[in-house]
Scaffold this active site. Structure first.
Site, PDB file in Angstrom:
ATOM      1  N   SER A   1       7.098   2.798  -4.646  1.00 60.92           N
ATOM      2  CA  SER A   1       7.406   2.095  -5.903  1.00 60.92           C
ATOM      3  C   SER A   1       6.253   2.518  -6.960  1.00 60.92           C
ATOM      4  CB  SER A   1       7.743   0.548  -5.917  1.00 60.92           C
ATOM      5  OG  SER A   1       6.654  -0.027  -5.464  1.00 60.92           O
ATOM      6  N   GLU A   2       5.242   3.050  -6.358  1.00 63.49           N
ATOM      7  CA  GLU A   2       4.040   3.350  -7.371  1.00 63.49           C
ATOM      8  C   GLU A   2       3.970   4.718  -7.663  1.00 63.49           C
ATOM      9  OE1 GLU A   2       2.340   1.219  -8.982  1.00 63.49           O
ATOM     10  OE2 GLU A   2       2.044  -0.587  -7.753  1.00 63.49           O
TER      11      GLU A   2
ATOM     12  N   GLY B   1       0.816  -1.362  -0.095  1.00 66.65           N
ATOM     13  CA  GLY B   1      -0.093   0.046  -0.013  1.00 66.65           C
ATOM     14  C   GLY B   1       0.797   1.241   0.103  1.00 66.65           C
TER      15      GLY B   1
HETATM   16 ZN   LIG Z   1      -0.219  -2.507  -4.432  1.00 66.22          ZN
END
Ligand SMILES: [Zn+2]
Length: 211
Positions: free
Chosen positions: A79-80, A32
Site C-alpha cells: 500500500s506504500e 512494513g
Molecule cells: Zn508503515
C-alpha cells in the site's frame, strides 16, 4: 566492478531481509515494506500488501513500474508503493528502501522527540542525520511526496506516529541502517532514563563523518 544481481537474486534478497526484519521485531503482523531497484531498468521489486513479511516466497514479490503499475506478479503491491516510487524518482543513487515499524524508534516518533543526539560512533557514521517527517495518512500520495522531499537531504527518516524509512545503495545497507537506528533509539531511551546521555562533541561528530 560489482556484478549486477539478477531479478531472481534480488527477490531472494528481499525474502531474506524481510525475514530478518520480522525475526528481530523490526516489523510485526503484516506491517512494513521493502523494495529494490532492478539495475538498468525502469522497474522496481516490492513486497506484497497484506502478507506477513516474515514468511515471503520469491514468487510473492511484485515487479512494478515507477507509476506503481504491476508489470509482473500475482499479488497486490504494498500500500506504500507511492512512497517507494517517489523516493526512487527523487534519489537516483538509491537502489533499496526498507520501511519498518521498529518499536523504540516508533516510541520517539509517537512522542515527537527527535533522534538527534550524537551518542554512539556507529550510529553517527551509519545513519547520518535523521529527519522526522510530519504525520500523513499511510498509503497516501501526500505521505509519499513528503517523504521523498525529506529523502533528498538524508538516508534515514522517522515518520511521526508511524515508523522508519531507510535508504541504501543496496538492500543490505538499507537493512543495516534500520537495525542501527533501532539500537540507537533504544540506547538513547536508556541513557535518558539514567539521567541523560553525554553527547559526543561537534569535533568528534565531524571526524566520524569525515567532514
Ligand atoms: Zn508503515
Amino acid at each position: 566492478m560489482a556484478v549486477e544481481k539478477s531479478v531472481d537474486e534480488l527477490k531472494m534478497e528481499i525474502v531474506e531481509f524481510t525475514r530478518r526484519l520480522y525475526m528481530r521485531g523490526l516489523i510485526v503482523g503484516t506491517g512494513g515494506n521493502v523494495s529494490v531497484r532492478i539495475p538498468d531498468s525502469p522497474y522496481i521489486l516490492v513486497t506484497p500488501s497484506g502478507l506477513c513479511k516474515g514468511y515471503l516466497k520469491p514468487s510473492d514479490i511484485v515487479k512494478i513500474d515507477m507509476n506503481g503499475r504491476v508489470i509482473e506478479g500475482r499479488l497486490k503491491p504494498t500500500s506504500e508503493t507511492h512512497m517507494h516510487t517517489e523516493i526512487y524518482k527523487a534519489r537516483r543513487d538509491v537502489n533499496a528502501i526498507v520501511h519498518a515499524h521498529p518499536p523504540f524508534c516508533m516510541g520517539f516518533s509517537c512522542a515527537g522527540v527527535p533522534l538527534d543526539k550524537p551518542i554512539l560512533p556507529e550510529a553517527v557514521i551509519v545513519l547520518g542525520e535523521i529527519m522526522m517527517v510530519d504525520y500523513e495518512t499511510p498509503g497516501t500520495m501526500s505521505l509519499a511526496k513528503k517523504v521523498a522531499e525529506a529523502a533528498k537531504k538524508c538516508d534515514v527518516l522517522v515518520l511521526k506516529n508511524h515508523g522508519s524509512v531507510a535508504l541504501g545503495e543496496n538492500l543490505e545497507q538499507a537493512y543495516i541502517r534500520t537495525e542501527v537506528l533501532e539500537e540507537y533509539a533504544k540506547v538513547l531511551l536508556i541513557s535518558n532514563l539514567l539521567g541523560g546521555p553525554k553527547v559526543l562533541s561537534e569535533d568528534e561528530v565531524r571526524r566520524l563523518r569525515g567532514i
